[in-house]
Design a protein around this motif. Structure first.
Motif, PDB file in Angstrom:
ATOM      1  N   SER A  19       0.835  -1.208   0.000  1.00 45.69           N
ATOM      2  CA  SER A  19       0.000   0.000   0.000  1.00 45.69           C
ATOM      3  C   SER A  19       0.867   1.254   0.000  1.00 45.69           C
ATOM      4  CB  SER A  19      -0.936   0.000   1.206  1.00 45.69           C
ATOM      5  OG  SER A  19      -0.201  -0.071   2.420  1.00 45.69           O
ATOM      6  N   ALA A  22       2.118   1.766  -3.426  1.00 47.83           N
ATOM      7  CA  ALA A  22       1.030   2.222  -4.298  1.00 47.83           C
ATOM      8  C   ALA A  22       0.810   3.719  -4.149  1.00 47.83           C
ATOM      9  CB  ALA A  22      -0.253   1.451  -3.977  1.00 47.83           C
ATOM     10  N   GLN A  29      -3.183  -0.746  -5.201  1.00 41.98           N
ATOM     11  CA  GLN A  29      -2.436  -1.804  -4.521  1.00 41.98           C
ATOM     12  C   GLN A  29      -2.454  -3.081  -5.354  1.00 41.98           C
ATOM     13  OE1 GLN A  29      -3.236  -2.135  -0.352  1.00 41.98           O
ATOM     14  NE2 GLN A  29      -2.461  -4.231  -0.212  1.00 41.98           N
TER      15      GLN A  29
END
Length: 296
Positions: A19, A22, A29
Motif C-alpha cells: 500500500s 502504491a 495496490q
C-alpha cells in the motif's frame, strides 16, 4: 528485466508494504501486487515475503543491483534529454561543503554576464549525493571534494559515465584547539594521532573511515558532527571536543584553533568538477571556466 517493475519492487521493499508503494507510485495496490508477481515470474524466484513484507535473500541481492541500475537509466535519460533540448538558462550547481572555490564564484558571475537571464541555483549537498544528482539530471554541474594521494583522482561512485575535471588542490592540516600540546609542532603524522579524540564530521571534514584506511586503524570518534557548516565544526574543535582534518585554508585563522600541517601520509585535499555531456550554454561555460581556474 523491466525497469518499471524493478522500480516498483524497490518502492515496496523501502516502504515494507504494497500500500505504501502504491501511494508513492500512484498505482492501485492491486497493480503493485501484479507488477511484483510479474517480476518474480520473470526472475523465477520469490523476491518478497508477504507477512511481513520483506526481501527474501534473492530480493535483498536484487536490491543491491537495483539502485545503480535505475540510476544509470535515469542518467541516460537525463543526458539524452539535455542534448536534445532547446538551450536553457537554468543553471543548477551542487557543491559539497568544502568544494566551493573562488574559481566557481567567478565562473558563475561570468556565465550570468554572457547569458543574461540565467537563473542560478547553488545547493550544498553531501559528497555522495552530488554525483547521483548530476547523473539524474537534477544538477547540471557538481563540485565534490575529498582527501587523496597527490596524483590520485577522487574515488567517486560509479553512477554514470560522468566527466571529472580537477579544479583545486591544497594541503591538509590537523585542526587542534589553541593551547593543545601538539599545536607548536611544524607538522603532524596521522599515525601518531590514531588514539586522539576526533570529531566524526563526514560532510565537512575528512571522514574518519578515510583516516583509518590511511593510517591502518584507530580514530574512534569522541563526538559526531553531522552538518555542512565548517565554522560550527571549528567551534567544536576550539572547545576541545575533538580534532578534525581539513584543508589548510579552511582551518587556518579560525578563532581558538591551531592548524598544523599534515606531513604523513602524503594526502591532499582535492576538488573535482563532475558533469554529464553539456550542450552549449551557461553550464558548459561554467565547466570550461572552472576547469581552467588555477589549481590551488
Amino acid at each position: 528485466m523491466d525497469p518499471h517493475l524493478l522500480r516498483t519492487f524497490v518502492s515496496v521493499a523501502r516502504h515494507g508494504s504494497f500500500s505504501g508503494a502504491a501511494r508513492e507510485l500512484g498505482f492501485t495496490q492491486s497493480a503493485v501486487s501484479q507488477q511484483i508477481a510479474a517480476l518474480e515470474a520473470d526472475l523465477r524466484t520469490a523476491l518478497l515475503t508477504r507477512r511481513p513484507v520483506a526481501p527474501t535473500p534473492a530480493g535483498a541481492r536484487l536490491l543491491e543491483h537495483a539502485g545503480p541500475l535505475l540510476l544509470r537509466l535515469e542518467a541516460a535519460r537525463a543526458e539524452i534529454a539535455a542534448l536534445a533540448a532547446a538551450p536553457t538558462t537554468r543553471l543548477a550547481v551542487g557543491v559539497s561543503p568544502l568544494a566551493l572555490t573562488p574559481g566557481l564564484a567567478g565562473a558563475l558571475a561570468e556565465a550570468e554576464r554572457r547569458h543574461p537571464g540565467t537563473t542560478t541555483t547553488v545547493r550544498v549537498l553531501g559528497r555522495d549525493a552530488i554525483p547521483a544528482a548530476v547523473a539524474a539530471g537534477k544538477l547540471d554541474l557538481g563540485l565534490v571534494d575529498g582527501a587523496t594521494a597527490p596524483s590520485d583522482p577522487l574515488p567517486l561512485p560509479d553512477v554514470a559515465p560522468l566527466t571529472t575535471v580537477p579544479v583545486a588542490r591544497q594541503p591538509l592540516a590537523v585542526a587542534l584547539p589553541a593551547g593543545h600540546p601538539l599545536g607548536r609542532r611544524p607538522g603532524l603524522r596521522l599515525a601518531d594521532l590514531a588514539d586522539a579524540r576526533w570529531l566524526d564530521a563526514p560532510e565537512c571534514g575528512v571522514p574518519l573511515d578515510r583516516l583509518r584506511a590511511a593510517a591502518g586503524g584507530g580514530f574512534r570518534p569522541a563526538a559526531g558532527y553531522h552538518g555542512a557548516d565548517v565554522r560550527g565544526l571549528l567551534h567544536l574543535v576550539a572547545a576541545g571536543h575533538g580534532l578534525a582534518l581539513l584543508p589548510h585554508g579552511a582551518a587556518e585563522g579560525a578563532p581558538g584553533v591551531v592548524a598544523v600541517p599534515l606531513t604523513a601520509p602524503r594526502l591532499v585535499h582535492r576538488v573535482e568538477l563532475v558533469h554529464l555531456a553539456l550542450p552549449a550554454g551557461p553550464a558548459a561555460l561554467v565547466a570550461e571556466l572552472t576547469a581552467d581556474a588555477p589549481h590551488g
